[in-house]
Motif scaffolding. Structure first.
Motif, mmCIF file in Angstrom:
data_model
loop_
_atom_site.group_PDB
_atom_site.id
_atom_site.type_symbol
_atom_site.label_atom_id
_atom_site.label_comp_id
_atom_site.label_asym_id
_atom_site.label_seq_id
_atom_site.Cartn_x
_atom_site.Cartn_y
_atom_site.Cartn_z
ATOM 1 N N PHE A 109 0.848 -1.187 0.000
ATOM 2 C CA PHE A 109 0.000 0.000 0.000
ATOM 3 C C PHE A 109 0.884 1.236 0.000
ATOM 4 C CE2 PHE A 109 -2.401 3.351 2.215
ATOM 5 C CZ PHE A 109 -3.476 3.455 1.354
ATOM 6 N N GLY A 110 0.543 2.190 -0.857
ATOM 7 C CA GLY A 110 1.314 3.429 -0.934
ATOM 8 C C GLY A 110 0.514 4.612 -0.423
ATOM 9 N N ILE A 111 1.199 5.531 0.239
ATOM 10 C CA ILE A 111 0.524 6.693 0.820
ATOM 11 C C ILE A 111 1.477 7.877 0.844
ATOM 12 C CG2 ILE A 111 1.165 6.066 3.192
ATOM 13 C CD1 ILE A 111 -1.617 7.091 4.080
ATOM 14 N N HIS A 112 0.916 9.062 0.659
ATOM 15 C CA HIS A 112 1.674 10.304 0.804
ATOM 16 C C HIS A 112 1.271 10.923 2.144
ATOM 17 C CE1 HIS A 112 3.006 10.064 -3.323
ATOM 18 N NE2 HIS A 112 1.774 10.000 -3.754
ATOM 19 N N PRO A 113 2.111 10.789 3.177
ATOM 20 C CA PRO A 113 1.718 11.283 4.496
ATOM 21 C C PRO A 113 1.436 12.777 4.552
ATOM 22 C CG PRO A 113 3.567 9.770 4.680
ATOM 23 C CD PRO A 113 3.381 10.051 3.223
#
Length: 219
Positions: A109-113
């Motif tokens: 899973f990829g996320i931009h904090p």
């Protein structure tokens, strides 16, 4: 299957337009869950990592990316990105719950904090959703530094342009703590952002990008 078709079509385009230099790809596990936590410079960030990495990566992307730009919206939908409404707490939690299910199934899973694109190339304070996921699921976090993606699709642009980009993927980070405790979520998020900053070399700004944008009248 659809993801693989999109990836097969998108990867050559990404390589041709971006001439990417990727380091640390070996840090991405061949199997099992992991969270890719990346800085955010362009609307295409959530498309480029899934296109360039060998494993299936599902990214969280703000809802506007699906409707505001026809190019990014098409790839987001076909690539299976999870839309999130930044200003709706219930919708944001629903996205995190869906992400936790993906991780528990052993997926990436990829996320931009930061929650939104950097308005000026600096790295802004991270939101605590990434820490909630890491502490809730026990999945390792891979800090990711993107460089040059803002030149491929600058803020406000509709059509991508050729530009060289760099991607650095750091070593896995594991955390202990209680996902229900705000103090633990904040600590873990700050550690992740520090790791991203170390890889990217960006100047760090200890405020949320969305707050800074609002203060200067930028959407």
């Amino acid at each position: 299957m659809l993801y693989q078709v999109v990836k097969f079509a998108a990867a050559p385009v990404a390589h041709a337009m971006c001439r990417p230099h990727i380091s640390g790809a070996a840090n991405v596990p061949r199997t099992g869950p992991a969270i890719l936590a990346a800085n955010h410079l362009s609307v295409l960030d959530s498309f480029l990592l899934p296109a360039l990495l060998p494993r299936h990566v599902t990214f969280a992307a703000k809802n506007e990316y699906f409707s505001g730009n026809p190019v990014s919206g098409w790839f987001m939908k076909l690539g299976g990105s999870l839309p999130t409404h930044r200003d709706d707490a219930h919708a944001a939690q629903a996205m995190l719950d869906a992400a936790a299910e993906l991780l528990e199934r052993g997926e990436l899973f990829g996320i931009h904090p930061e929650g939104t694109r950097s308005p000026d190339g600096r790295l802004y304070r991270g939101k605590i959703g990434v820490a909630w996921l890491a502490l809730k699921t026990g999945a390792p976090v891979l800090p990711v530094a993107l460089r040059g993606t803002e030149k491929v699709l600058p803020l406000g642009a509709k059509v991508p342009r050729p530009a060289k980009i760099g991607i650095t993927i750091g070593a896995p980070m594991r955390f202990e703590g209680d996902h229900a405790k705000a103090r633990d979520r904040r600590r873990v998020t700050d550690e992740i952002m520090a790791a991203i900053q170390k890889l990217s070399g960006q100047e760090y700004v200890p405020t949320y990008a969305a707050s800074y944008k609002a203060a200067i009248g930028m959407s």
